[in-house]
Scaffold this active site. Structure first.
Site, mmCIF file in Angstrom:
data_model
loop_
_atom_site.group_PDB
_atom_site.id
_atom_site.type_symbol
_atom_site.label_atom_id
_atom_site.label_comp_id
_atom_site.label_asym_id
_atom_site.label_seq_id
_atom_site.Cartn_x
_atom_site.Cartn_y
_atom_site.Cartn_z
ATOM 1 N N PHE A 145 43.631 44.303 33.861
ATOM 2 C CA PHE A 145 42.893 44.087 35.105
ATOM 3 C C PHE A 145 41.688 43.239 34.855
ATOM 4 O O PHE A 145 40.613 43.762 34.272
ATOM 5 C CB PHE A 145 42.428 45.357 35.817
ATOM 6 N N ASP A 230 36.195 41.368 28.188
ATOM 7 C CA ASP A 230 36.137 41.454 29.537
ATOM 8 C C ASP A 230 35.239 42.858 29.587
ATOM 9 O O ASP A 230 36.321 43.636 29.550
ATOM 10 C CB ASP A 230 37.198 41.511 30.379
ATOM 11 N N LYS A 259 29.873 44.097 37.536
ATOM 12 C CA LYS A 259 29.633 45.436 38.044
ATOM 13 C C LYS A 259 28.110 45.762 38.270
ATOM 14 O O LYS A 259 27.034 45.561 38.951
ATOM 15 C CB LYS A 259 30.641 46.406 37.459
HETATM 16 C C1 LIG Z 1 36.401 45.085 38.610
HETATM 17 C C2 LIG Z 1 36.800 44.231 37.069
HETATM 18 C C3 LIG Z 1 36.817 42.799 37.390
HETATM 19 C C4 LIG Z 1 36.821 42.138 38.593
HETATM 20 O O1 LIG Z 1 35.302 42.118 39.078
HETATM 21 P P1 LIG Z 1 35.189 41.885 40.611
HETATM 22 O O2 LIG Z 1 33.581 41.868 41.057
HETATM 23 O O3 LIG Z 1 35.848 43.006 41.547
HETATM 24 O O4 LIG Z 1 35.741 40.550 40.727
HETATM 25 C C5 LIG Z 1 37.170 42.097 36.094
HETATM 26 N N1 LIG Z 1 37.471 42.942 35.222
HETATM 27 C C6 LIG Z 1 37.077 44.055 34.800
HETATM 28 C C7 LIG Z 1 37.459 44.714 33.504
HETATM 29 C C8 LIG Z 1 37.088 44.749 35.833
HETATM 30 O O5 LIG Z 1 36.771 46.089 35.805
#
Ligand SMILES: *Cc1c(COP(=O)(O)O)cnc(C)c1O
Length: 403
Positions: A145, A230, A259
Site C-alpha cells: 500500500f 516507504d 502521516k
Molecule cells: C497511508 C500510506 C500512504 C499514503 O498516504 P496518504 O497521506 O494517504 O496519501 C503511503 N504509504 C504508506 C505505507 C501508507 O501507510
C-alpha cells in the site's frame, strides 16, 4: 451532555447524502479529541486504538504541537515556493538531521511523497545509472500500500484499488513480499529502484522474514539500484525506532515520510535521503503549491523536536512489548504481528470478522478498525498508558470470545 441517538444518525445521513461513498466508517461521529481519547457528538468517550493510521502518533492535540501551529497561524501561513520563508530551511535541516539523511523534498500527502520518490528514482536512473530513456523499472511488493494516485494504484495488487481505474502506468514489477529470490530475479540493468514498506501496514501489519530487508539492501548495493523505504506509516517512532529500517541496522537511499509528520494537525509529508539522488531535481521539474508551506514546516519542526527526545520511540518499544504480550495471550486470536505499538491481530477462524469486532469494540468505548477481512489493526497514539492499553485489550478479549 445527553445521549441523543438522532444526532449521530443525522450527521451520518448528511455524510451519506453529500459525500462520495469511498469509505465505510464505523457509525460514530466524533467531535473532540485529547491525548488517546475521543468524544462523540453525544458525549460518549472512546479510547483511540487506531491513531489515524499513525497520523496521530503524539495523540490528539498534543500541547506542544498545537502551540507551534497557533504561533505560526499568527505569523505566516502560506507563501508558495515562489519565495523563501523562515521556517522552510530550518524544517528541512532538522528533519534531515533527525533521520540521518542529507536532503529533504517536502510535500503534503503520503501518496505525493511516494509519487515524488518514483519520479526522482527514474530521473536518477536515466541521468546517473544510464538506463535507456523510458525503460526504467521499479520493483515493488505484492499486497503493498503506497497510496491512491493513478500511478501508485498501477502497482497495487488490490482489485478494489484498481478496478475500472485503468489504463495504468507501466514500469513496475511486482514480487511477493518477503521473497528475496524473487526480488533478486526481478532486478535488471534497467532497475531504478526497489520500493518497499519495511512492515506492510494495510496488508495486515505484515513483518517480513528476518534478514530480508538487509538482503534487499545488499542486492540494491550489488546492482546499483536505489532502495526506497516507504515509512509513511512505519516511520517516526511507530515501531519503537525513528525509522523501521533502523531495527535492521540498514539505511535506505530514499525514505518517504508522512502521516505522523503532520502531528495530527495537517498533512505534511517528505522524501528524505541521499543528496546525490534528490539533488537531481532542478527548478521547474517538480513542485507543489502547498508543499513546505510555513504552517506545515512549523508543525513539522515541532514534530521533529518531540521525536528528537527519543521519548516516543521508547514508549513504543516498552508499551509495545506489553501490548504484544497481552494480545498474544488472548483466546480467539490466531496470530499477532507487528512491532512496537503496532499490531495486526489475526482473528481465529470462527470468530467475528474484523468489521464485526470493530463495531463491538466501539460499543465498549474502543475505536479500532479492521484491515483485511479478519485482522484488527491496533495502533494507538504513543502517548497511551499501560492502563489504557489494558482497557483496550480487555475490550478486544471480550469481543473475540463473547461477541
Ligand atoms: C497511508 C500510506 C500512504 C499514503 O498516504 P496518504 O497521506 O494517504 O496519501 C503511503 N504509504 C504508506 C505505507 C501508507 O501507510
Amino acid at each position: 451532555m445527553t445521549v441523543d441517538a438522532a444526532t449521530t444518525r443525522d450527521y451520518i445521513a448528511l455524510d451519506e447524502r453529500w459525500s462520495t461513498h469511498n469509505y465505510h466508517p464505523l457509525p460514530v461521529v466524533l467531535a473532540e479529541g485529547e491525548g488517546a481519547w475521543m468524544t462523540d457528538v453525544d458525549g460518549r468517550r472512546y479510547l483511540d486504538f487506531l491513531a489515524g493510521y499513525s497520523a496521530l502518533n503524539f495523540g490528539h492535540r498534543h500541547p506542544g504541537l498545537v502551540a507551534a501551529a497557533k504561533a505560526q497561524l499568527d505569523r505566516l501561513t502560506l507563501t508558495s515556493r515562489a519565495f523563501h520563508h523562515d521556517q522552510f530551511g530550518l524544517f528541512c535541516r532538522e528533519l534531515a538531521e533527525l533521520t540521518g539523511t542529507e536532503m529533504v523534498l517536502p510535500a503534503n500527502s503520503g501518496a505525493e511523497a511516494v509519487e515524488s520518490a518514483v519520479k526522482i528514482a527514474r530521473k536518477w536512473a536515466y541521468q546517473v545509472k544510464g538506463v535507456p530513456d523510458g525503460a526504467a523499472e521499479i520493483v515493488v511488493a505484492g499486497a503493498n500500500f503506497h497510496g491512491r494516485t493513478t500511478t501508485i494504484i498501477s502497482f497495487s495488487t488490490d482489485a478494489d484499488a484498481r478496478n475500472d481505474f485503468g489504463p495504468f502506468t507501466p514500469g513496475f514489477k511486482t514480487v511477493p513480499y518477503g521473497d528475496i529470490d524473487a526480488l533478486r530475479s526481478a532486478i535488471t540493468g534497467n532497475s531504478a529502484a526497489v520500493l518497499l514498506e519495511p512492515i506492510q501496514g494495510e496488508a495486515g501489519v505484515v513483518v517480513p522474514p528476518k534478514g530480508y530487508l538487509a538482503e534487499v539492501r545488499q542486492i540494491c548495493d550489488d546492482t546499483d539500484t536505489l532502495f526506497i523505504a516507504d515509512e509513511v506509516q512505519s516511520g517516526l517512532a511507530r515501531t519503537g525506532a525513528m525509522l523501521a529500517l533502523d531495527h535492521e541496522g540498514i539505511r535506505a537511499d530514499l525514505y518517504t515520510l508522512g502521516k505522523a509528520l503532520g502531528g495530527g494537525i495537517m498533512p505534511v509529508s517528505a522524501v528524505v535521503g541521499r543528496a546525490d539522488v534528490l539533488g537531481r531535481l532542478k527548478p521547474g521539474e517538480h513542485g507543489s503549491t502547498f508543499g513546505g508551506n510555513p504552517l506545515a514546516c512549523a508543525v513539522g519542526r515541532a514534530v521533529v523536536k518531540l521525536l528528537a527526545t527519543g521519548e516516543f520511540q521508547e514508549r513504543s518499544r516498552e508499551l509495545g512489548a506489553y501490548l504484544h504480550s497481552r494480545l498474544g495471550e488472548l483466546d480467539g486470536v490466531a496470530e499477532v504481528r507487528g512491532r512496537g505499538l503496532w499490531a495486526g491481530v489475526q482473528i481465529a477462524e470462527g470468530g467475528p470478522t474484523g468489521r464485526q469486532a470493530s463495531e463491538a469494540l466501539m460499543a465498549r468505548g474502543v475505536l479500532c478498525k479492521e484491515t483485511q477481512e479478519m485482522t484488527l489493526r491496533v495502533a494507538p497514539p504513543l502517548v497511551i498508558t499501560r492502563e489504557e492499553i489494558d482497557f483496550g485489550v480487555d475490550a478486544i478479549a471480550e469481543v473475540l470470545t463473547a461477541p
